[in-house]
Design a protein around this motif. Sequence first.
Motif, PDB file in Angstrom:
ATOM      1  N   LEU A  48       0.813  -1.213  -0.087  1.00 44.74           N
ATOM      2  CA  LEU A  48      -0.079  -0.178  -0.010  1.00 44.74           C
ATOM      3  C   LEU A  48       0.685   1.346   0.005  1.00 44.74           C
ATOM      4  CD1 LEU A  48      -2.664  -1.256   2.548  1.00 44.74           C
ATOM      5  CD2 LEU A  48      -2.981  -1.024   0.083  1.00 44.74           C
ATOM      6  N   GLY A  49       2.216   1.192   0.112  1.00 41.60           N
ATOM      7  CA  GLY A  49       3.065   2.372   0.069  1.00 41.60           C
ATOM      8  C   GLY A  49       3.034   3.043   1.387  1.00 41.60           C
ATOM      9  N   LEU A  50       2.729   2.204   2.660  1.00 42.80           N
ATOM     10  CA  LEU A  50       2.761   2.705   3.880  1.00 42.80           C
ATOM     11  C   LEU A  50       4.041   2.344   4.619  1.00 42.80           C
ATOM     12  CD1 LEU A  50      -1.118   1.647   4.791  1.00 42.80           C
ATOM     13  CD2 LEU A  50      -0.080   4.193   4.295  1.00 42.80           C
ATOM     14  N   ARG A  51       5.130   2.481   4.158  1.00 39.23           N
ATOM     15  CA  ARG A  51       6.331   1.894   4.677  1.00 39.23           C
ATOM     16  C   ARG A  51       6.633   3.013   6.069  1.00 39.23           C
ATOM     17  NH1 ARG A  51      10.450  -1.179   1.543  1.00 39.23           N
ATOM     18  NH2 ARG A  51       9.395  -1.721  -0.644  1.00 39.23           N
ATOM     19  N   GLY A  52       6.770   2.267   6.991  1.00 43.58           N
ATOM     20  CA  GLY A  52       7.000   3.049   8.226  1.00 43.58           C
ATOM     21  C   GLY A  52       5.624   2.867   9.043  1.00 43.58           C
ATOM     22  N   GLN A  53       4.709   2.385   8.697  1.00 40.87           N
ATOM     23  CA  GLN A  53       3.394   2.310   9.356  1.00 40.87           C
ATOM     24  C   GLN A  53       2.891   1.057   9.741  1.00 40.87           C
ATOM     25  OE1 GLN A  53       1.665   5.364   9.962  1.00 40.87           O
ATOM     26  NE2 GLN A  53       3.270   6.219   9.151  1.00 40.87           N
ATOM     27  N   GLY A  93     -10.738   6.508   6.192  1.00 37.29           N
ATOM     28  CA  GLY A  93     -10.189   7.791   6.269  1.00 37.29           C
ATOM     29  C   GLY A  93      -8.705   7.494   5.966  1.00 37.29           C
ATOM     30  N   THR A  94      -8.259   6.598   6.681  1.00 37.53           N
ATOM     31  CA  THR A  94      -6.654   6.478   6.542  1.00 37.53           C
ATOM     32  C   THR A  94      -6.259   5.970   5.123  1.00 37.53           C
ATOM     33  OG1 THR A  94      -6.487   5.373   8.409  1.00 37.53           O
ATOM     34  CG2 THR A  94      -4.622   4.915   7.264  1.00 37.53           C
ATOM     35  N   LEU A  95      -7.204   5.048   4.345  1.00 36.38           N
ATOM     36  CA  LEU A  95      -7.095   4.885   2.759  1.00 36.38           C
ATOM     37  C   LEU A  95      -7.119   5.994   2.230  1.00 36.38           C
ATOM     38  CD1 LEU A  95      -8.295   1.145   2.893  1.00 36.38           C
ATOM     39  CD2 LEU A  95      -5.783   2.008   2.670  1.00 36.38           C
ATOM     40  N   ALA A  96      -8.268   6.653   2.195  1.00 35.39           N
ATOM     41  CA  ALA A  96      -8.465   8.052   1.200  1.00 35.39           C
ATOM     42  C   ALA A  96      -7.498   9.141   1.536  1.00 35.39           C
ATOM     43  CB  ALA A  96      -9.852   8.594   1.905  1.00 35.39           C
ATOM     44  N   ILE A  97      -6.790   9.048   2.548  1.00 34.00           N
ATOM     45  CA  ILE A  97      -5.785  10.098   2.999  1.00 34.00           C
ATOM     46  C   ILE A  97      -4.381   9.575   2.001  1.00 34.00           C
ATOM     47  CG2 ILE A  97      -4.097  11.048   4.645  1.00 34.00           C
ATOM     48  CD1 ILE A  97      -6.184  11.261   6.297  1.00 34.00           C
ATOM     49  N   GLU A  98      -4.300   8.201   2.101  1.00 35.47           N
ATOM     50  CA  GLU A  98      -3.093   7.485   1.456  1.00 35.47           C
ATOM     51  C   GLU A  98      -3.436   7.474   0.012  1.00 35.47           C
ATOM     52  OE1 GLU A  98       0.454   6.367   1.044  1.00 35.47           O
ATOM     53  OE2 GLU A  98      -0.324   6.834   2.898  1.00 35.47           O
ATOM     54  N   HIS A  99      -4.489   7.447  -0.322  1.00 27.55           N
ATOM     55  CA  HIS A  99      -4.684   7.384  -2.004  1.00 27.55           C
ATOM     56  C   HIS A  99      -4.422   8.795  -2.572  1.00 27.55           C
ATOM     57  CE1 HIS A  99      -6.970   7.644  -5.622  1.00 27.55           C
ATOM     58  NE2 HIS A  99      -6.964   6.249  -5.449  1.00 27.55           N
ATOM     59  N   GLY A 100      -4.298   9.756  -1.778  1.00 27.40           N
ATOM     60  CA  GLY A 100      -4.082  11.183  -2.491  1.00 27.40           C
ATOM     61  C   GLY A 100      -2.584  11.685  -2.163  1.00 27.40           C
ATOM     62  N   LEU A 101      -1.966  10.656  -1.407  1.00 29.92           N
ATOM     63  CA  LEU A 101      -0.290  10.965  -1.009  1.00 29.92           C
ATOM     64  C   LEU A 101       0.470   9.636  -1.667  1.00 29.92           C
ATOM     65  CD1 LEU A 101      -0.347  11.667   2.459  1.00 29.92           C
ATOM     66  CD2 LEU A 101      -0.282  13.341   0.751  1.00 29.92           C
TER      67      LEU A 101
END
Length: 194
Positions: A48-53, A93-101
């Motif tokens: 998901l591109g959430l390295r460090g999370q 909410g977490t995935l929506a924010i990550e989608h934009g980033l």
Amino acid sequence: MATTRALNTSADVHRQSGSDAMARGLGVLSLALGAVELAGARPLARMLGLRGQENFIRFCGAREIMQGVAILSAKDPTPWVWARVAGDVLDIGTLAIEHGLAHPSKRQNVTLALGTVLGITVLDVMTARQLSQENREPWSTNIDFSTRSGLPGRGEVPRRGRSRAEAEGRSEPPVPSHFVSRGLNGGAHPAEAM
């Protein structure tokens, strides 16, 4: 005449309607998702591109497992299914924010995860609303008491104590035979002994 079983608890109502089975299924799904998030936090974060999370993903997994256990162990799973809905809102909410980033190469994965969470949220909301609706309705309006004794048409019901004495025309109940055989009150009736 068909007999209707009296529904005594909200769990009976949920079981009869099938919403209990749906809630239990969501509980099992919570356990499975939680296990995947706990055990596979690193690969999920990478996908998901959430390295460090990774710890955040583990927290979400622990939350899912707690909700699953609560749903499966509760007599009335309604509040715990609503807790799943709240968790879904957090995940969306977490995935929506990550989608934009997200990096363009990871955006498709985030979109897929977001779509999956949205689909599960629809199931959670439908189940929670059904359970809540059943909790507001009366448990049973068609209680059939015809199998209970003492109603007309059921014949004579054996009676005990004073009722039997009155039915036989006596004013007081008979003395039990074990009192008379032991010689209490000289074998006389208690009223005669006084």
